[in-house]
Design a protein around this motif. Sequence first.
Motif, mmCIF file in Angstrom:
data_model
loop_
_atom_site.group_PDB
_atom_site.id
_atom_site.type_symbol
_atom_site.label_atom_id
_atom_site.label_comp_id
_atom_site.label_asym_id
_atom_site.label_seq_id
_atom_site.Cartn_x
_atom_site.Cartn_y
_atom_site.Cartn_z
ATOM 1 N N ASP A 143 0.802 -1.223 0.000
ATOM 2 C CA ASP A 143 0.000 0.000 0.000
ATOM 3 C C ASP A 143 0.837 1.276 0.000
ATOM 4 O OD1 ASP A 143 -2.223 -1.560 -0.052
ATOM 5 O OD2 ASP A 143 -2.774 -1.275 2.047
ATOM 6 N N LEU A 144 1.890 1.303 0.803
ATOM 7 C CA LEU A 144 2.702 2.516 0.852
ATOM 8 C C LEU A 144 3.449 2.724 -0.464
ATOM 9 C CD1 LEU A 144 3.606 4.954 2.372
ATOM 10 C CD2 LEU A 144 5.321 3.576 3.575
ATOM 11 N N SER A 145 3.881 1.628 -1.087
ATOM 12 C CA SER A 145 4.544 1.758 -2.391
ATOM 13 C C SER A 145 3.573 2.323 -3.422
ATOM 14 C CB SER A 145 5.089 0.404 -2.858
ATOM 15 O OG SER A 145 4.038 -0.522 -3.082
ATOM 16 N N GLN A 146 2.302 1.951 -3.293
ATOM 17 C CA GLN A 146 1.283 2.482 -4.205
ATOM 18 C C GLN A 146 1.075 3.979 -3.984
ATOM 19 O OE1 GLN A 146 -0.338 1.656 -6.771
ATOM 20 N NE2 GLN A 146 -1.939 3.225 -6.833
ATOM 21 N N PHE A 147 1.021 4.396 -2.738
ATOM 22 C CA PHE A 147 0.843 5.819 -2.443
ATOM 23 C C PHE A 147 2.000 6.645 -3.021
ATOM 24 C CE2 PHE A 147 -2.157 4.746 1.121
ATOM 25 C CZ PHE A 147 -3.204 5.540 0.680
ATOM 26 N N ILE A 148 3.212 6.131 -2.873
ATOM 27 C CA ILE A 148 4.384 6.870 -3.363
ATOM 28 C C ILE A 148 4.385 6.920 -4.890
ATOM 29 C CG2 ILE A 148 6.903 6.902 -3.474
ATOM 30 C CD1 ILE A 148 6.935 5.646 -0.675
ATOM 31 N N ALA A 149 4.137 5.767 -5.521
ATOM 32 C CA ALA A 149 4.110 5.737 -6.985
ATOM 33 C C ALA A 149 2.996 6.622 -7.526
ATOM 34 C CB ALA A 149 3.930 4.297 -7.472
ATOM 35 N N ARG A 150 1.860 6.602 -6.864
ATOM 36 C CA ARG A 150 0.732 7.428 -7.291
ATOM 37 C C ARG A 150 1.077 8.915 -7.173
ATOM 38 N NH1 ARG A 150 -4.949 6.989 -7.435
ATOM 39 N NH2 ARG A 150 -5.750 9.012 -8.114
ATOM 40 N N ALA A 151 1.828 9.272 -6.140
ATOM 41 C CA ALA A 151 2.227 10.670 -5.958
ATOM 42 C C ALA A 151 3.087 11.149 -7.124
ATOM 43 C CB ALA A 151 2.986 10.832 -4.641
ATOM 44 N N VAL A 152 3.900 10.246 -7.677
ATOM 45 C CA VAL A 152 4.726 10.612 -8.831
ATOM 46 C C VAL A 152 3.856 10.759 -10.073
ATOM 47 C CG1 VAL A 152 6.676 9.955 -10.285
ATOM 48 C CG2 VAL A 152 6.719 9.429 -7.847
ATOM 49 N N VAL A 153 2.954 9.805 -10.275
ATOM 50 C CA VAL A 153 2.056 9.862 -11.432
ATOM 51 C C VAL A 153 1.208 11.130 -11.396
ATOM 52 C CG1 VAL A 153 0.037 8.775 -12.508
ATOM 53 C CG2 VAL A 153 1.975 7.373 -11.790
ATOM 54 N N ASP A 154 0.776 11.516 -10.197
ATOM 55 C CA ASP A 154 -0.047 12.721 -10.043
ATOM 56 C C ASP A 154 0.792 13.999 -10.023
ATOM 57 O OD1 ASP A 154 -2.353 11.234 -9.975
ATOM 58 O OD2 ASP A 154 -2.492 11.180 -7.791
ATOM 59 N N GLU A 155 2.116 13.820 -10.191
ATOM 60 C CA GLU A 155 3.060 14.948 -10.267
ATOM 61 C C GLU A 155 3.100 15.767 -8.983
ATOM 62 O OE1 GLU A 155 2.104 17.136 -13.807
ATOM 63 O OE2 GLU A 155 2.888 15.575 -15.120
ATOM 64 N N ILE A 156 2.864 15.090 -7.866
ATOM 65 C CA ILE A 156 3.035 15.741 -6.568
ATOM 66 C C ILE A 156 4.521 15.773 -6.229
ATOM 67 C CG2 ILE A 156 2.422 15.668 -4.124
ATOM 68 C CD1 ILE A 156 0.026 13.932 -4.917
ATOM 69 N N ILE A 157 5.193 14.673 -6.553
ATOM 70 C CA ILE A 157 6.647 14.603 -6.456
ATOM 71 C C ILE A 157 7.167 14.138 -7.809
ATOM 72 C CG2 ILE A 157 6.630 14.144 -3.977
ATOM 73 C CD1 ILE A 157 7.085 11.205 -4.552
ATOM 74 N N THR A 158 8.462 14.214 -8.008
ATOM 75 C CA THR A 158 9.052 13.848 -9.293
ATOM 76 C C THR A 158 9.807 12.532 -9.179
ATOM 77 O OG1 THR A 158 11.169 14.945 -8.893
ATOM 78 C CG2 THR A 158 9.361 16.308 -9.754
ATOM 79 N N PRO A 159 10.073 11.868 -10.308
ATOM 80 C CA PRO A 159 10.857 10.623 -10.262
ATOM 81 C C PRO A 159 12.221 10.817 -9.604
ATOM 82 C CG PRO A 159 9.813 10.868 -12.401
ATOM 83 C CD PRO A 159 9.579 12.158 -11.669
ATOM 84 N N ALA A 160 12.774 12.020 -9.727
ATOM 85 C CA ALA A 160 14.084 12.291 -9.125
ATOM 86 C C ALA A 160 14.049 12.153 -7.607
ATOM 87 C CB ALA A 160 14.550 13.693 -9.507
ATOM 88 N N HIS A 161 12.871 12.303 -7.039
ATOM 89 C CA HIS A 161 12.753 12.203 -5.585
ATOM 90 C C HIS A 161 12.971 10.775 -5.088
ATOM 91 C CE1 HIS A 161 10.415 16.155 -5.658
ATOM 92 N NE2 HIS A 161 11.390 16.352 -4.803
ATOM 93 N N PHE A 162 12.808 9.784 -5.976
ATOM 94 C CA PHE A 162 13.031 8.398 -5.563
ATOM 95 C C PHE A 162 14.442 8.227 -5.001
ATOM 96 C CE2 PHE A 162 9.467 6.946 -8.397
ATOM 97 C CZ PHE A 162 8.768 6.261 -7.421
ATOM 98 N N GLU A 163 15.410 8.762 -5.743
ATOM 99 C CA GLU A 163 16.809 8.636 -5.315
ATOM 100 C C GLU A 163 17.038 9.375 -4.001
ATOM 101 O OE1 GLU A 163 21.306 9.667 -6.984
ATOM 102 O OE2 GLU A 163 19.579 9.682 -8.342
#
Length: 225
Positions: A52-72
Amino acid sequence: MMALDWRNRDKEMVSHLLTNAHMPSDDIIKGFYLLLDLAPDAAVDHPYILRDLSQFIARAVVDEIITPAHFEEIEMRSSYKLGKSILELSLARYRATNSGQMMVKYWGACNSGWTELDIKDMKDNIMRLLKDYDMSGDFDEACRCMINIELPFCFYHEVVKKAIIYMMGNPHTRMWILLEKFVYTGVVDDTQMAKGFKRVEESIDDYSILISIPQANLMYRKYLN
């Protein structure tokens, strides 16, 4: 963290809330830092936290709340194995083919599983809520009613719409005060408020409205001013 115990429909509402909250990305990231740090202990009570938490984080990227660069950036801050696993799954979800469609459908649409009868009941409950508020003026009770009838966050615009139409037919109602309190307290965000007004505008020439409120169009323009 509480949302991990909630139903899929409610988790979807949390994702909508994050999208519409207009919070700085840095604040969202700090929140995810905290959740990842708490993940090992939280896993005792939330066995599906990885999923579930991985889904929330991935969804935040898709919704452009955070960027893929934030993963690192998040990965560098995460010191626990479970936290790193959550991030790896988040990244895999995001990179998957058609990830955008998968993300927004994962929890189910905001009205997923709702029948036409469910929606009718919801609208009837909203009208009862508005009439009760008009009689009592108890804002806290109105908010509790919205929770008790399990009104989805993405359906709050319907409360706004019905409050405006109710106000048109009842000039001395408390509805304007209710709308002001919704805005002041943040119970209804700007997006849902604007959508509610838009829905009224779209239906203002409906025969069922005009037959009971002939001056509806004029009154609506007055409210906009």
